[in-house]
Motif scaffolding. Structure first.
Motif, PDB file in Angstrom:
ATOM      1  N   GLY A  76       0.637  -1.043   0.080  1.00 16.33           N
ATOM      2  CA  GLY A  76       0.097   0.038   0.033  1.00 16.33           C
ATOM      3  C   GLY A  76       0.831   1.258   0.104  1.00 16.33           C
ATOM      4  O   GLY A  76       2.141   1.156   0.188  1.00 16.33           O
ATOM      5  N   ASP A  77       0.253   2.167   0.193  1.00 17.08           N
ATOM      6  CA  ASP A  77       0.726   3.771   0.151  1.00 17.08           C
ATOM      7  C   ASP A  77       1.995   3.848   1.262  1.00 17.08           C
ATOM      8  O   ASP A  77       2.963   4.448   0.996  1.00 17.08           O
ATOM      9  CB  ASP A  77      -0.052   4.751  -0.125  1.00 17.08           C
ATOM     10  CG  ASP A  77      -0.937   4.979  -1.186  1.00 17.08           C
ATOM     11  OD1 ASP A  77      -0.400   4.606  -2.329  1.00 17.08           O
ATOM     12  OD2 ASP A  77      -2.099   5.280  -1.080  1.00 17.08           O
ATOM     13  N   GLY A  78       1.419   3.239   2.265  1.00 19.84           N
ATOM     14  CA  GLY A  78       2.338   3.175   3.505  1.00 19.84           C
ATOM     15  C   GLY A  78       3.451   2.369   3.382  1.00 19.84           C
ATOM     16  O   GLY A  78       4.858   2.854   3.940  1.00 19.84           O
ATOM     17  N   LEU A 147       2.442  10.763  -0.181  1.00 21.63           N
ATOM     18  CA  LEU A 147       1.208  10.823  -0.379  1.00 21.63           C
ATOM     19  C   LEU A 147       0.853  11.967   0.260  1.00 21.63           C
ATOM     20  O   LEU A 147       0.998  13.238  -0.168  1.00 21.63           O
ATOM     21  CB  LEU A 147       0.332   9.775   0.247  1.00 21.63           C
ATOM     22  CG  LEU A 147      -1.241   9.766   0.181  1.00 21.63           C
ATOM     23  CD1 LEU A 147      -1.716   9.912  -1.204  1.00 21.63           C
ATOM     24  CD2 LEU A 147      -1.609   8.328   0.862  1.00 21.63           C
ATOM     25  N   ARG A 148       0.512  12.332   1.763  1.00 16.97           N
ATOM     26  CA  ARG A 148       0.280  13.372   2.450  1.00 16.97           C
ATOM     27  C   ARG A 148       0.469  13.120   4.024  1.00 16.97           C
ATOM     28  O   ARG A 148       0.059  11.887   4.399  1.00 16.97           O
ATOM     29  CB  ARG A 148      -1.225  13.880   2.209  1.00 16.97           C
ATOM     30  CG  ARG A 148      -2.215  12.973   2.707  1.00 16.97           C
ATOM     31  CD  ARG A 148      -3.673  13.431   2.211  1.00 16.97           C
ATOM     32  NE  ARG A 148      -4.637  12.328   2.536  1.00 16.97           N
ATOM     33  CZ  ARG A 148      -5.077  11.561   1.336  1.00 16.97           C
ATOM     34  NH1 ARG A 148      -4.438  11.631   0.381  1.00 16.97           N
ATOM     35  NH2 ARG A 148      -5.838  10.797   1.603  1.00 16.97           N
ATOM     36  N   VAL A 149       0.620  14.224   4.718  1.00 14.83           N
ATOM     37  CA  VAL A 149       0.605  14.041   6.140  1.00 14.83           C
ATOM     38  C   VAL A 149      -0.400  14.850   6.823  1.00 14.83           C
ATOM     39  O   VAL A 149      -0.816  15.834   6.237  1.00 14.83           O
ATOM     40  CB  VAL A 149       2.072  14.619   6.629  1.00 14.83           C
ATOM     41  CG1 VAL A 149       2.026  14.336   8.191  1.00 14.83           C
ATOM     42  CG2 VAL A 149       3.284  13.856   5.855  1.00 14.83           C
ATOM     43  N   SER A 150      -1.254  14.381   7.618  1.00 14.42           N
ATOM     44  CA  SER A 150      -2.410  15.351   8.125  1.00 14.42           C
ATOM     45  C   SER A 150      -2.930  15.104   9.371  1.00 14.42           C
ATOM     46  O   SER A 150      -2.357  14.184  10.215  1.00 14.42           O
ATOM     47  CB  SER A 150      -3.540  14.733   7.166  1.00 14.42           C
ATOM     48  OG  SER A 150      -3.969  13.561   7.541  1.00 14.42           O
ATOM     49  N   GLY A 289      -1.301   7.257   5.275  1.00 14.88           N
ATOM     50  CA  GLY A 289      -2.032   6.194   5.782  1.00 14.88           C
ATOM     51  C   GLY A 289      -1.780   5.595   7.014  1.00 14.88           C
ATOM     52  O   GLY A 289      -2.520   4.683   7.517  1.00 14.88           O
ATOM     53  N   ASP A 290      -0.737   5.870   7.533  1.00 17.72           N
ATOM     54  CA  ASP A 290      -0.275   5.277   8.997  1.00 17.72           C
ATOM     55  C   ASP A 290      -0.113   6.096  10.116  1.00 17.72           C
ATOM     56  O   ASP A 290       0.203   7.347   9.676  1.00 17.72           O
ATOM     57  CB  ASP A 290       1.081   4.813   8.800  1.00 17.72           C
ATOM     58  CG  ASP A 290       1.228   3.286   7.750  1.00 17.72           C
ATOM     59  OD1 ASP A 290       0.144   2.709   7.638  1.00 17.72           O
ATOM     60  OD2 ASP A 290       2.182   3.071   7.196  1.00 17.72           O
ATOM     61  N   PRO A 291      -0.734   5.797  11.238  1.00 15.66           N
ATOM     62  CA  PRO A 291      -0.459   6.807  12.417  1.00 15.66           C
ATOM     63  C   PRO A 291       0.785   7.189  12.506  1.00 15.66           C
ATOM     64  O   PRO A 291       1.816   6.714  12.452  1.00 15.66           O
ATOM     65  CB  PRO A 291      -0.938   5.914  13.530  1.00 15.66           C
ATOM     66  CG  PRO A 291      -1.854   4.790  12.925  1.00 15.66           C
ATOM     67  CD  PRO A 291      -1.152   4.549  11.441  1.00 15.66           C
ATOM     68  N   LEU A 292       0.889   8.658  12.895  1.00 11.10           N
ATOM     69  CA  LEU A 292       2.421   9.394  13.150  1.00 11.10           C
ATOM     70  C   LEU A 292       2.594   9.604  14.590  1.00 11.10           C
ATOM     71  O   LEU A 292       3.629   9.213  14.716  1.00 11.10           O
ATOM     72  CB  LEU A 292       2.270  10.632  12.232  1.00 11.10           C
ATOM     73  CG  LEU A 292       3.691  11.459  12.167  1.00 11.10           C
ATOM     74  CD1 LEU A 292       4.917  10.474  11.693  1.00 11.10           C
ATOM     75  CD2 LEU A 292       3.390  12.519  11.107  1.00 11.10           C
ATOM     76  N   GLY A 293       1.545  10.297  15.078  1.00 10.95           N
ATOM     77  CA  GLY A 293       1.869  10.803  16.341  1.00 10.95           C
ATOM     78  C   GLY A 293       0.723  12.049  16.862  1.00 10.95           C
ATOM     79  O   GLY A 293      -0.275  11.737  16.331  1.00 10.95           O
ATOM     80  N   THR A 294       1.254  13.224  17.220  1.00 11.06           N
ATOM     81  CA  THR A 294       0.559  14.184  17.382  1.00 11.06           C
ATOM     82  C   THR A 294       1.070  15.401  16.862  1.00 11.06           C
ATOM     83  O   THR A 294       2.376  15.698  16.412  1.00 11.06           O
ATOM     84  CB  THR A 294       0.022  14.592  19.052  1.00 11.06           C
ATOM     85  OG1 THR A 294       1.432  14.844  19.596  1.00 11.06           O
ATOM     86  CG2 THR A 294      -0.402  13.221  19.374  1.00 11.06           C
TER      87      THR A 294
END
Length: 331
Positions: A76-78, A147-150, A289-294
């Motif tokens: 996947g994209d991750g 992709l993107r960070v959000s 698409g993957d959890p990053l943090g805060t």
């Protein structure tokens, strides 16, 4: 500006491919890629199958030492993000050409690059000749976002989607996760700083950073904002303005699935070096698409940093939209 032929560099078929495949991607679609690669006799293929603890950098460093001249990533994209990030940790700016076999749930990156989704056609391109397109990346810590960070609604959805959900439901997993998060959706004040300038305050339900404009696609065509190109040397931020509850669920599902947000619902900003998105209180974040943090998100532009193999068979679209490949199976 639309891309021209001068932006593309021909590349011959590789001699030795380092292949990294996520077997869990796309409802186990990655397993089909593994089986096909094990049957390949030419070029030489060194195959790695990922696990949750897989060390991308170590595998890539060892592959280069063994003579690999192309990196193939399937998943996947991750997984692509992990592969590119690992390549930069191992090789720095001496990164090898990348081939991408989309085998995940969303596969947004392959959509805006015009890469084939059928496994046989994707592998034919990944293992053969083509054109190199050098696209921009957004660097967040030691990760390279394609992709993107959000932060905001999309990040909450990413945290709530499990591997089991993706395997069982495919793209619908994101819609169901969106429904779960709907009750918690709220308007957030985002503070956006562009190239070190004082922050701009914007309210919305989601804020993102992208270097490629990879927000969504329809049938392989990038349509969310035709002015954004993945190799234009700019970093972009966007804020999704408040929507009514029904449109929130529909829009977030479409963001992943390919129908997209209406352009007027997003406010855009651009920078040449760095974008920072912060919030008054910590909010969850995701990357590709993957959890990053805060929050805060601090992203730096890496211009033309990823040499990715695209097809020689392509045609141009009107209105400056992204070009896409038109692959033909051999008779």
């Amino acid at each position: 500006m639309p891309m021209t032929d001068t932006d593309l560099t021909p590349i011959d078929a590789p001699q030795h491919v380092l292949a990294i495949v996520n077997p869990a991607s796309g409802s186990k679609r990655g397993n089909e890629v593994i089986e096909r690669l094990r049957e390949v006799r030419s070029p030489r293929v060194t195959l790695h199958v990922t696990t949750p603890e897989f060390d991308f950098a170590a595998a890539i460093r060892a592959g280069v030492d063994d003579g690999a001249d192309r990196i193939l990533v399937a998943g996947g994209d991750g997984t692509l993000m992990d592969g590119v990030s690992g390549a930069y940790r191992a090789l720095g700016r001496e990164i090898l050409p990348f081939s991408w076999v989309p085998a995940g749930t969303g596969n947004v990156v392959s959509g805006f690059l015009g890469l084939p989704h059928r496994v046989d056609l994707a592998l034919k391109l990944a293992l053969g000749p083509g054109l190199i397109r050098r696209i921009d990346l957004a660097k967040v810590g030691d990760r390279c976002s394609v992709l993107r960070v959000s932060t905001g609604f999309e990040a909450e959805v990413a945290y709530n989607v499990t591997r089991e959900d993706k395997d069982r439901l495919g793209i619908l997993a994101y819609g169901i996760s969106g429904l779960r998060s709907l009750r918690q959706t709220r308007v957030i004040e985002y503070l956006i700083s562009l190239d070190g300038q004082p922050p701009i305050s914007v309210e919305g339900i989601m804020a993102f950073i992208t270097a490629t404009g990879a927000l969504t696609w329809i049938n392989g065509i990038s349509v969310i904002n035709e002015a954004i190109q993945p190799d234009d040397g700019l970093l972009y931020a966007g804020v999704l303005r408040p929507l009514n509850p029904g449109r929130v669920l529909t829009s977030v599902t479409n963001l992943v699935a390919g129908s997209g947000f209406p352009p007027e619902s997003i406010m855009y900003f651009s920078a040449r070096k760095r974008i920072v998105i912060d919030t008054l209180t910590p909010e969850p974040t995701q990357i590709d698409g993957d959890p990053l943090g805060t929050t805060p998100i601090v992203a730096d532009l890496m211009p033309k940093a990823l040499p990715i193999v695209v097809s020689r068979n392509r045609r141009w679209l009107p209105l400056g939209l992204e070009w896409f490949s038109h692959e033909r199976a051999e008779d």
